[in-house]
Motif scaffolding. Structure first.
Motif, PDB file in Angstrom:
ATOM      1  N   LYS A   7      -0.809   5.555  -1.454  1.00  0.00           N
ATOM      2  CA  LYS A   7      -1.074   6.146  -0.149  1.00  0.00           C
ATOM      3  C   LYS A   7      -2.319   5.466   0.397  1.00  0.00           C
ATOM      4  O   LYS A   7      -3.326   5.351  -0.296  1.00  0.00           O
ATOM      5  CB  LYS A   7      -1.306   7.648  -0.290  1.00  0.00           C
ATOM      6  CG  LYS A   7      -1.618   8.357   0.986  1.00  0.00           C
ATOM      7  CD  LYS A   7      -0.439   9.173   1.452  1.00  0.00           C
ATOM      8  CE  LYS A   7      -0.812  10.027   2.646  1.00  0.00           C
ATOM      9  NZ  LYS A   7      -0.545   9.399   3.900  1.00  0.00           N
ATOM     10  N   LEU A   8      -2.231   4.980   1.637  1.00  0.00           N
ATOM     11  CA  LEU A   8      -3.296   4.175   2.230  1.00  0.00           C
ATOM     12  C   LEU A   8      -3.910   4.858   3.437  1.00  0.00           C
ATOM     13  O   LEU A   8      -3.257   5.628   4.134  1.00  0.00           O
ATOM     14  CB  LEU A   8      -2.740   2.817   2.669  1.00  0.00           C
ATOM     15  CG  LEU A   8      -1.961   2.030   1.620  1.00  0.00           C
ATOM     16  CD1 LEU A   8      -1.302   0.827   2.260  1.00  0.00           C
ATOM     17  CD2 LEU A   8      -2.880   1.599   0.502  1.00  0.00           C
ATOM     18  N   ASP A   9      -5.148   4.516   3.707  1.00  0.00           N
ATOM     19  CA  ASP A   9      -5.832   4.968   4.909  1.00  0.00           C
ATOM     20  C   ASP A   9      -6.407   3.731   5.595  1.00  0.00           C
ATOM     21  O   ASP A   9      -6.883   2.819   4.928  1.00  0.00           O
ATOM     22  CB  ASP A   9      -6.961   5.944   4.552  1.00  0.00           C
ATOM     23  CG  ASP A   9      -7.549   6.626   5.772  1.00  0.00           C
ATOM     24  OD1 ASP A   9      -6.815   6.814   6.762  1.00  0.00           O
ATOM     25  OD2 ASP A   9      -8.738   6.971   5.736  1.00  0.00           O
ATOM     26  N   GLY A  10      -6.337   3.706   6.911  1.00  0.00           N
ATOM     27  CA  GLY A  10      -6.917   2.590   7.645  1.00  0.00           C
ATOM     28  C   GLY A  10      -5.893   1.697   8.306  1.00  0.00           C
ATOM     29  O   GLY A  10      -6.263   0.698   8.922  1.00  0.00           O
ATOM     30  N   LEU A  11      -4.604   2.037   8.180  1.00  0.00           N
ATOM     31  CA  LEU A  11      -3.570   1.249   8.861  1.00  0.00           C
ATOM     32  C   LEU A  11      -3.622   1.577  10.346  1.00  0.00           C
ATOM     33  O   LEU A  11      -3.377   2.706  10.746  1.00  0.00           O
ATOM     34  CB  LEU A  11      -2.173   1.577   8.314  1.00  0.00           C
ATOM     35  CG  LEU A  11      -1.934   1.319   6.831  1.00  0.00           C
ATOM     36  CD1 LEU A  11      -0.531   1.752   6.443  1.00  0.00           C
ATOM     37  CD2 LEU A  11      -2.142  -0.136   6.499  1.00  0.00           C
ATOM     38  N   THR A  12      -3.956   0.591  11.159  1.00  0.00           N
ATOM     39  CA  THR A  12      -4.106   0.858  12.593  1.00  0.00           C
ATOM     40  C   THR A  12      -3.128   0.081  13.458  1.00  0.00           C
ATOM     41  O   THR A  12      -2.964   0.407  14.628  1.00  0.00           O
ATOM     42  CB  THR A  12      -5.538   0.523  13.047  1.00  0.00           C
ATOM     43  OG1 THR A  12      -5.813  -0.848  12.728  1.00  0.00           O
ATOM     44  CG2 THR A  12      -6.556   1.430  12.361  1.00  0.00           C
ATOM     45  N   CYS A  13      -2.498  -0.951  12.896  1.00  0.00           N
ATOM     46  CA  CYS A  13      -1.587  -1.767  13.702  1.00  0.00           C
ATOM     47  C   CYS A  13      -0.564  -2.442  12.802  1.00  0.00           C
ATOM     48  O   CYS A  13      -0.761  -2.521  11.590  1.00  0.00           O
ATOM     49  CB  CYS A  13      -2.362  -2.803  14.504  1.00  0.00           C
ATOM     50  SG  CYS A  13      -3.232  -4.006  13.477  1.00  0.00           S
ATOM     51  N   PRO A  14       0.513  -2.956  13.377  1.00  0.00           N
ATOM     52  CA  PRO A  14       1.536  -3.617  12.555  1.00  0.00           C
ATOM     53  C   PRO A  14       1.030  -4.827  11.775  1.00  0.00           C
ATOM     54  O   PRO A  14       1.588  -5.161  10.736  1.00  0.00           O
ATOM     55  CB  PRO A  14       2.599  -4.021  13.582  1.00  0.00           C
ATOM     56  CG  PRO A  14       2.451  -3.013  14.672  1.00  0.00           C
ATOM     57  CD  PRO A  14       0.962  -2.757  14.749  1.00  0.00           C
ATOM     58  N   SER A  15      -0.025  -5.480  12.233  1.00  0.00           N
ATOM     59  CA  SER A  15      -0.532  -6.622  11.460  1.00  0.00           C
ATOM     60  C   SER A  15      -1.132  -6.161  10.132  1.00  0.00           C
ATOM     61  O   SER A  15      -1.186  -6.935   9.171  1.00  0.00           O
ATOM     62  CB  SER A  15      -1.534  -7.442  12.263  1.00  0.00           C
ATOM     63  OG  SER A  15      -2.725  -6.732  12.459  1.00  0.00           O
ATOM     64  N   CYS A  16      -1.573  -4.904  10.056  1.00  0.00           N
ATOM     65  CA  CYS A  16      -2.061  -4.345   8.791  1.00  0.00           C
ATOM     66  C   CYS A  16      -0.941  -4.384   7.754  1.00  0.00           C
ATOM     67  O   CYS A  16      -1.180  -4.676   6.586  1.00  0.00           O
ATOM     68  CB  CYS A  16      -2.512  -2.897   8.965  1.00  0.00           C
ATOM     69  SG  CYS A  16      -3.881  -2.640  10.090  1.00  0.00           S
ATOM     70  N   LEU A  17       0.264  -4.085   8.202  1.00  0.00           N
ATOM     71  CA  LEU A  17       1.428  -4.086   7.328  1.00  0.00           C
ATOM     72  C   LEU A  17       1.593  -5.454   6.676  1.00  0.00           C
ATOM     73  O   LEU A  17       1.760  -5.563   5.466  1.00  0.00           O
ATOM     74  CB  LEU A  17       2.664  -3.729   8.172  1.00  0.00           C
ATOM     75  CG  LEU A  17       4.005  -3.686   7.493  1.00  0.00           C
ATOM     76  CD1 LEU A  17       4.828  -2.552   8.090  1.00  0.00           C
ATOM     77  CD2 LEU A  17       4.742  -4.989   7.674  1.00  0.00           C
ATOM     78  N   THR A  18       1.512  -6.501   7.467  1.00  0.00           N
ATOM     79  CA  THR A  18       1.677  -7.867   6.964  1.00  0.00           C
ATOM     80  C   THR A  18       0.576  -8.225   5.972  1.00  0.00           C
ATOM     81  O   THR A  18       0.844  -8.812   4.921  1.00  0.00           O
ATOM     82  CB  THR A  18       1.694  -8.866   8.132  1.00  0.00           C
ATOM     83  OG1 THR A  18       2.724  -8.479   9.040  1.00  0.00           O
ATOM     84  CG2 THR A  18       1.940 -10.275   7.649  1.00  0.00           C
ATOM     85  N   LYS A  19      -0.661  -7.867   6.278  1.00  0.00           N
ATOM     86  CA  LYS A  19      -1.783  -8.184   5.391  1.00  0.00           C
ATOM     87  C   LYS A  19      -1.617  -7.513   4.030  1.00  0.00           C
ATOM     88  O   LYS A  19      -1.840  -8.135   2.987  1.00  0.00           O
ATOM     89  CB  LYS A  19      -3.098  -7.726   6.016  1.00  0.00           C
ATOM     90  CG  LYS A  19      -3.525  -8.535   7.217  1.00  0.00           C
ATOM     91  CD  LYS A  19      -4.794  -7.948   7.811  1.00  0.00           C
ATOM     92  CE  LYS A  19      -5.166  -8.620   9.109  1.00  0.00           C
ATOM     93  NZ  LYS A  19      -6.342  -7.993   9.726  1.00  0.00           N
ATOM     94  N   ILE A  20      -1.225  -6.242   4.044  1.00  0.00           N
ATOM     95  CA  ILE A  20      -1.072  -5.515   2.788  1.00  0.00           C
ATOM     96  C   ILE A  20       0.106  -6.066   1.998  1.00  0.00           C
ATOM     97  O   ILE A  20       0.022  -6.252   0.786  1.00  0.00           O
ATOM     98  CB  ILE A  20      -0.938  -4.005   3.045  1.00  0.00           C
ATOM     99  CG1 ILE A  20      -2.301  -3.480   3.525  1.00  0.00           C
ATOM    100  CG2 ILE A  20      -0.466  -3.267   1.800  1.00  0.00           C
ATOM    101  CD1 ILE A  20      -2.306  -2.071   4.001  1.00  0.00           C
ATOM    102  N   GLN A  21       1.201  -6.359   2.683  1.00  0.00           N
ATOM    103  CA  GLN A  21       2.365  -6.916   1.995  1.00  0.00           C
ATOM    104  C   GLN A  21       2.020  -8.240   1.319  1.00  0.00           C
ATOM    105  O   GLN A  21       2.381  -8.475   0.169  1.00  0.00           O
ATOM    106  CB  GLN A  21       3.526  -7.093   2.968  1.00  0.00           C
ATOM    107  CG  GLN A  21       4.807  -7.491   2.276  1.00  0.00           C
ATOM    108  CD  GLN A  21       6.026  -7.308   3.147  1.00  0.00           C
ATOM    109  OE1 GLN A  21       5.938  -6.868   4.280  1.00  0.00           O
ATOM    110  NE2 GLN A  21       7.175  -7.637   2.612  1.00  0.00           N
ATOM    111  N   LYS A  22       1.285  -9.100   2.006  1.00  0.00           N
ATOM    112  CA  LYS A  22       0.887 -10.385   1.421  1.00  0.00           C
ATOM    113  C   LYS A  22      -0.058 -10.188   0.234  1.00  0.00           C
ATOM    114  O   LYS A  22       0.026 -10.905  -0.757  1.00  0.00           O
ATOM    115  CB  LYS A  22       0.221 -11.268   2.478  1.00  0.00           C
ATOM    116  CG  LYS A  22       1.201 -11.864   3.454  1.00  0.00           C
ATOM    117  CD  LYS A  22       0.503 -12.750   4.469  1.00  0.00           C
ATOM    118  CE  LYS A  22       1.494 -13.331   5.462  1.00  0.00           C
ATOM    119  NZ  LYS A  22       0.828 -14.187   6.457  1.00  0.00           N
TER     120      LYS A  22
END
Length: 75
Positions: A7-22
């Motif tokens: 469970k994460l906190d701090g996701l503010t935009c779809p680019s966050c998704l890409t950064k975490i996935q990478k």
């Protein structure tokens, strides 16, 4: 193999998704990575002989996100 959910906190935009996935994908022994933006979660399968949840958590936190909770389940 383990099934891991963080469970994460701090996701503010779809680019966050890409950064975490990478970040998760860069750890050895991870696959089936899914980042759920609206739920604030990342789910993946992990071979604990290659990487640990602590290593993955550290990588996520270094990018400025907070890991609030980790759940694992043996596959």
């Amino acid at each position: 193999m383990e099934k891991v959910m963080m469970k994460l906190d701090g996701l503010t935009c779809p680019s966050c998704l890409t950064k975490i996935q990478k970040s998760v994908a860069s750890a050895a022994g991870t696959n089936n990575i899914k980042v759920l933006f609206n739920a604030g979660k990342v789910k993946f399968d992990l071979d604990p002989t290659q990487s640990t949840t602590d290593e993955i958590q550290s990588g996520i936190e270094k990018m400025g996100y907070e890991v609030q909770q980790i759940k694992t389940k043996e596959l």
